[in-house]
Motif scaffolding. Sequence first.
Motif, PDB file in Angstrom:
ATOM      1  N   CYS A  43       0.851  -1.181   0.000  1.00  0.00           N
ATOM      2  CA  CYS A  43       0.000   0.000   0.000  1.00  0.00           C
ATOM      3  C   CYS A  43       0.888   1.232   0.000  1.00  0.00           C
ATOM      4  CB  CYS A  43      -0.954   0.006   1.193  1.00  0.00           C
ATOM      5  SG  CYS A  43      -0.145   0.083   2.807  1.00  0.00           S
ATOM      6  N   SER A  72      -3.985   2.811  -2.765  1.00  0.00           N
ATOM      7  CA  SER A  72      -3.436   1.865  -3.754  1.00  0.00           C
ATOM      8  C   SER A  72      -3.055   0.535  -3.114  1.00  0.00           C
ATOM      9  CB  SER A  72      -2.217   2.475  -4.465  1.00  0.00           C
ATOM     10  OG  SER A  72      -2.561   3.682  -5.112  1.00  0.00           O
ATOM     11  N   ASP A  74      -2.879  -3.415  -2.579  1.00  0.00           N
ATOM     12  CA  ASP A  74      -2.827  -4.631  -3.403  1.00  0.00           C
ATOM     13  C   ASP A  74      -2.571  -5.808  -2.469  1.00  0.00           C
ATOM     14  OD1 ASP A  74      -2.458  -6.664  -5.211  1.00  0.00           O
ATOM     15  OD2 ASP A  74      -1.154  -5.526  -6.541  1.00  0.00           O
ATOM     16  N   ARG A  85      -7.494  -5.475  -5.158  1.00  0.00           N
ATOM     17  CA  ARG A  85      -6.934  -4.135  -5.302  1.00  0.00           C
ATOM     18  C   ARG A  85      -8.023  -3.131  -4.954  1.00  0.00           C
ATOM     19  NH1 ARG A  85      -5.707  -6.835 -10.057  1.00  0.00           N
ATOM     20  NH2 ARG A  85      -3.524  -7.415 -10.363  1.00  0.00           N
TER      21      ARG A  85
END
Length: 386
Positions: A43, A72, A74, A85
């Motif tokens: 992240c 962001s 993942d 995501r």
Amino acid sequence: AALAALAPPPSPANSKPEAQPAPATPPAAGAPDPGSAEIEFTCSGPFKLESVLLPDPNSPPKSKIVLDLSKSVDIRQRPEGMRLRAQDVHLVLDGVTKQMELVHGEGEVEAEVQGKTMRGAKLNMEMSYSPEGQATHQQITLDGDREKKTDAFLLMGANAIRSAAFSMDGITGSLWAAQGAVARMKMPAQPPGAGKPDPAPKPAPAAQGGLMGGFGMSGGGSVALQCDGPFHYDGTAGLLKASQQVLIKKEDMTILAHELEIAFEKPPAAVKQPDAPPPGMLDGKLKSLTCQGRVEVIGAGRVVHCDRFVWDLAADKASLEMLEPEADVLVYTKAPSGGTQLVEIRHRLEVDMQTNYITPASRVFMAPYKDKAPRPRVVASGGAKP
């Protein structure tokens, strides 16, 4: 970062430690466990990891691991587990088994779970397990973005569906969409009349001739479906129901109706392999198709109006009927001369879709039709409110 090696949190001195369950049984081959503990994540923003004890009046406190990640994010499970995501993710794991019990993601969500690809604005997945570690509950909700007016999207192999919001059962493969849906399904080919028990010889099939010639679903291929009302697929029974402004289209055939019901042939439980993956949506061959409420069948140079249309795909036979015994099923066809011909069948008729052989319940009237549009539909005989 990885969570696979996290140890259970220590219990407070004044609380009874939680009993250690038996080692979880690993998921069967071909059926990846969405709650497995090997988790890798990245992240770009802050993240928070904490161990907590949740009180329970009837048992020792339950230890949980809570993980919050932002910007962001993942997340990937190993091996062959869930991939997620999103902009923000909240996870809750069992402090002892490390199995995931809650997954919540928001913002540009894209997830891959057990052969399903999901995209939307918000994802929530709740899971529970048996003492042996097998998943007993997996409820998934997926929402689109109301502000941006974008739908949630679900892809399963060759099948795809989008709606404002979904609710799915990951164990049975059932799916609900309350606000309408648009779907595209890949139907397996099946021999026409495969379910017929040694039928008597009839005239050879005429692909485009006869009253209903040219209509067919047995050849497989892509089928598009949309509705404005509730959409429900029962994965246990293999039954799909849709209502309100339903449209189903396959190649040159289009069906409009107020209500639609499609039954799929589900394999017997004894045939399923123990290591088979969870069921997907809309799998299996078509068994039957039932439409009712102002039904209109269009294609092959024909327009058919009736109140109820039942198509037995296994036997390749169909019935068309009106709710009122004195009302007529109407079939508009293109005449060889280029004009339009109208066939009126009182109340009901049965059609062999392979040979186009029809059996009317009452009188049949045929005459040229000169109007440019079909007759207005009558609500009383249509069986559905406008």
